[in-house]
Scaffold this motif. Structure first.
Motif, PDB file in Angstrom:
ATOM      1  N   GLU A 257      -1.027  41.615  22.957  1.00 27.38           N
ATOM      2  CA  GLU A 257       0.235  41.772  23.682  1.00 27.38           C
ATOM      3  C   GLU A 257       1.229  42.492  22.771  1.00 27.38           C
ATOM      4  OE1 GLU A 257      -1.452  38.947  23.373  1.00 27.38           O
ATOM      5  OE2 GLU A 257      -1.636  37.940  25.313  1.00 27.38           O
ATOM      6  N   PRO A 258       1.766  43.625  23.215  1.00 24.12           N
ATOM      7  CA  PRO A 258       2.684  44.378  22.352  1.00 24.12           C
ATOM      8  C   PRO A 258       4.106  43.826  22.406  1.00 24.12           C
ATOM      9  CG  PRO A 258       2.335  45.586  24.358  1.00 24.12           C
ATOM     10  CD  PRO A 258       1.479  44.359  24.464  1.00 24.12           C
ATOM     11  N   PHE A 259       4.235  42.530  22.291  1.00 20.46           N
ATOM     12  CA  PHE A 259       5.545  41.885  22.291  1.00 20.46           C
ATOM     13  C   PHE A 259       5.405  40.499  21.698  1.00 20.46           C
ATOM     14  CE2 PHE A 259       3.552  41.464  26.509  1.00 20.46           C
ATOM     15  CZ  PHE A 259       3.434  40.087  26.612  1.00 20.46           C
ATOM     16  N   ARG A 260       6.541  39.935  21.285  1.00 17.50           N
ATOM     17  CA  ARG A 260       6.596  38.542  20.835  1.00 17.50           C
ATOM     18  C   ARG A 260       7.326  37.720  21.885  1.00 17.50           C
ATOM     19  NH1 ARG A 260       7.939  41.144  15.747  1.00 17.50           N
ATOM     20  NH2 ARG A 260      10.138  40.896  16.273  1.00 17.50           N
ATOM     21  N   ILE A 261       6.955  36.460  22.005  1.00 15.98           N
ATOM     22  CA  ILE A 261       7.596  35.567  22.977  1.00 15.98           C
ATOM     23  C   ILE A 261       8.838  34.960  22.339  1.00 15.98           C
ATOM     24  CG2 ILE A 261       7.332  33.442  24.299  1.00 15.98           C
ATOM     25  CD1 ILE A 261       4.325  34.150  24.485  1.00 15.98           C
ATOM     26  N   LYS A 262       9.979  35.129  22.997  1.00 13.06           N
ATOM     27  CA  LYS A 262      11.258  34.689  22.447  1.00 13.06           C
ATOM     28  C   LYS A 262      11.837  33.492  23.188  1.00 13.06           C
ATOM     29  CE  LYS A 262      15.324  36.969  20.493  1.00 13.06           C
ATOM     30  NZ  LYS A 262      16.002  38.272  20.352  1.00 13.06           N
ATOM     31  N   VAL A 263      11.560  33.425  24.489  1.00 12.70           N
ATOM     32  CA  VAL A 263      12.028  32.319  25.322  1.00 12.70           C
ATOM     33  C   VAL A 263      10.833  31.840  26.138  1.00 12.70           C
ATOM     34  CG1 VAL A 263      13.586  31.623  27.175  1.00 12.70           C
ATOM     35  CG2 VAL A 263      14.358  33.265  25.469  1.00 12.70           C
ATOM     36  N   VAL A 264      10.676  30.534  26.284  1.00  6.78           N
ATOM     37  CA  VAL A 264       9.550  30.009  27.059  1.00  6.78           C
ATOM     38  C   VAL A 264      10.051  29.149  28.204  1.00  6.78           C
ATOM     39  CG1 VAL A 264       7.972  30.061  25.104  1.00  6.78           C
ATOM     40  CG2 VAL A 264       9.271  27.979  25.570  1.00  6.78           C
TER      41      VAL A 264
END
Length: 455
Positions: A6-13
């Motif tokens: 995934e070309p992103f990081r998870i910041k809010v869940v």
């Protein structure tokens, strides 16, 4: 590396409320076995649609704060307009609250009794908005598009030979030629750049405007890059511009390939037609520089259009769908091939041959997926397309179940969970029974019809 991350990081869940199989049996029965009637917090993995369900980026969230809510002439509109025109070379850009509003406004002007609108395959809202005016929606996809197992790389293509015969015979009854990219109802299949150009040339030969439903334009452009000879070295942005350079207008749901939770637009080149639809837009959506949207939503769309053409994202997006499809095929669960971009389409007719089309095998499978694993999906078969304007019912060309993937929402483990659920369903598929409709509305029955299992 072989692994596409995934070309992103998870910041809010957002938490998922876990449920039991017994609970889900009660929930779906209370919803009359229509998955649209479920409460979303009773769903573990929601693949009902990829429309409006994307996770917005940090940059989009920041853009929301900068939104200007002026009624007329907001700078948010001009940022939105510039972002749209950077990819789509149209003269008039009219925002709407979502894509079906753009369709309704367009066909309130172009539709009417005895009119016929050809397309590769109209999706449900497009078809309904055309038919609501008394016009007929006609599908002219290539024959390969009706065969879930055919490996044609562009099964969304218009059958241009059929289109030419249609235009020659229908004459003045045709107000425009439509094309959907990608072809959602046909399994999320792309349309080639060559076919787009050939279709446009035919429309113009017969004096008809060529309108593209561009909801998944970026995915379609990436498939062109991957599959069409001569396009492999080009950037997606350039391919997008070429796709729309031959068109006279477009309808767009920004809830798909713009990462927005709401919004859309209608774009046109013809001054007279644009003025007619602008007057209609003011009646139904609002002033033309906000079109039923808050300024913050216009800014979110503008930022989303910059992000959607990122090829690292598109590679991850396309690979996610193909990964799930490949795992399902190994389990003996037939899917539409080759896999599309925004969804995995299960061939319910082939998977459940003991359930006849008028007992809705797609709906039966979709209900089983929810009961077994809490997965919500969408039937795209005889429930959605079997009822005709004259009141008759006929089996749809294909009986599909669509698992639409929200953008930037689910992870690898969610994909593996989906496959695991199908392991159980595949072992017990012969025990599944069909469904009957106990109540249905006059139009677009799949949204609110009531079902019961056939004992």
């Amino acid at each position: 590396m072989r692994t596409i991350i995934e070309p992103f990081r998870i910041k809010v869940v957002e938490p998922i409320r876990m449920t039991t199989r017994d609970e889900r049996e009660c929930f779906v029965a209370s919803a009359d076995y229509n998955l649209f009637g479920l409460h979303s917090d009773d769903v573990l993995i929601d693949l009902l649609t990829d429309s409006g369900t994307s996770a917005m980026s940090a940059a989009q969230q920041a853009a929301l704060i900068g939104g200007d809510e002026s009624y007329a002439g907001s700078p948010s509109f001009f940022r939105f307009e510039a972002a749209v025109k950077s990819l789509f070379p149209f003269k008039h850009i009219l925002p709407t609250h979502q894509g079906r509003a753009a369709e309704a406004i367009l066909f309130s002007v172009l539709g009417g009794s005895h009119r016929q609108v050809p397309s590769n395959t109209h999706f449900d809202t497009t078809r309904a908005n055309i038919e609501a005016t008394g016009a007929e929606a006609v599908d002219l996809v290539i024959e390969e598009g009706h065969d879930p197992d055919n490996l044609h790389p562009f099964k969304g293509n218009m059958d241009t030979a059929k289109l030419e015969r249609f235009l020659a015979n229908a004459g003045d009854a045709v107000p425009c030629v439509m094309m959907t990219v990608t072809n959602n109802a046909g399994g999320g299949q792309p349309v080639s750049l060559a076919n787009i150009r050939e279709t446009a040339a035919l429309a113009h030969k017969y004096g008809k405007p060529f309108i593209i439903d561009g909801c998944r334009f970026a995915e379609n452009a990436y498939f062109i890059k991957l599959r069409e000879p001569g396009q492999e070295g080009r950037h997606v942005e350039a391919i997008v511009r070429d796709m729309f350079a031959v068109a006279d207008g477009m309808t767009m749901s920004a809830k798909k390939d713009a990462f927005a939770n709401i919004g859309g637009w209608l774009a046109l080149n013809d001054d007279h037609l644009a003025q007619s639809v602008r007057e209609r837009l003011i009646l139904t959506e609002g002033f033309p520089t906000y079109g039923g949207l808050a300024g913050r939503d216009l800014d979110a769309i503008a930022q989303g259009l910059k992000e959607i053409v990122d090829e690292d994202y598109l590679a991850y997006r396309i690979r996610t769908a193909s990964y799930i499809a490949e795992r399902l095929e190994k389990l003996g669960v037939p899917t539409v091939k080759p896999s599309g971009g925004h969804a995995i389409f299960i061939n319910a007719k082939k998977f459940l041959p003991h359930i006849p089309p008028l007992e809705y095998p797609g709906q039966a499978l979709a209900v089983a997926m929810y009961i077994e694993g809490g997965i919500r999906s969408c039937e795209i078969g005889t429930v959605m397309f079997g009822r005709h304007p004259d009141g008759s019912e006929h089996p749809a060309p294909m009986e599909l179940v669509r698992m639409a993937l929200p953008r930037r929402v689910y992870t690898q483990s969610h994909a593996d969970y989906i496959v695991e659920v199908f392991e159980t369903i595949a072992k017990n598929k012969d025990k599944l029974t069909g469904m009957r409709i106990t109540w249905e509305p006059e139009r677009m029955r799949h949204f609110s019809a009531k079902f019961e299992p056939i004992s």
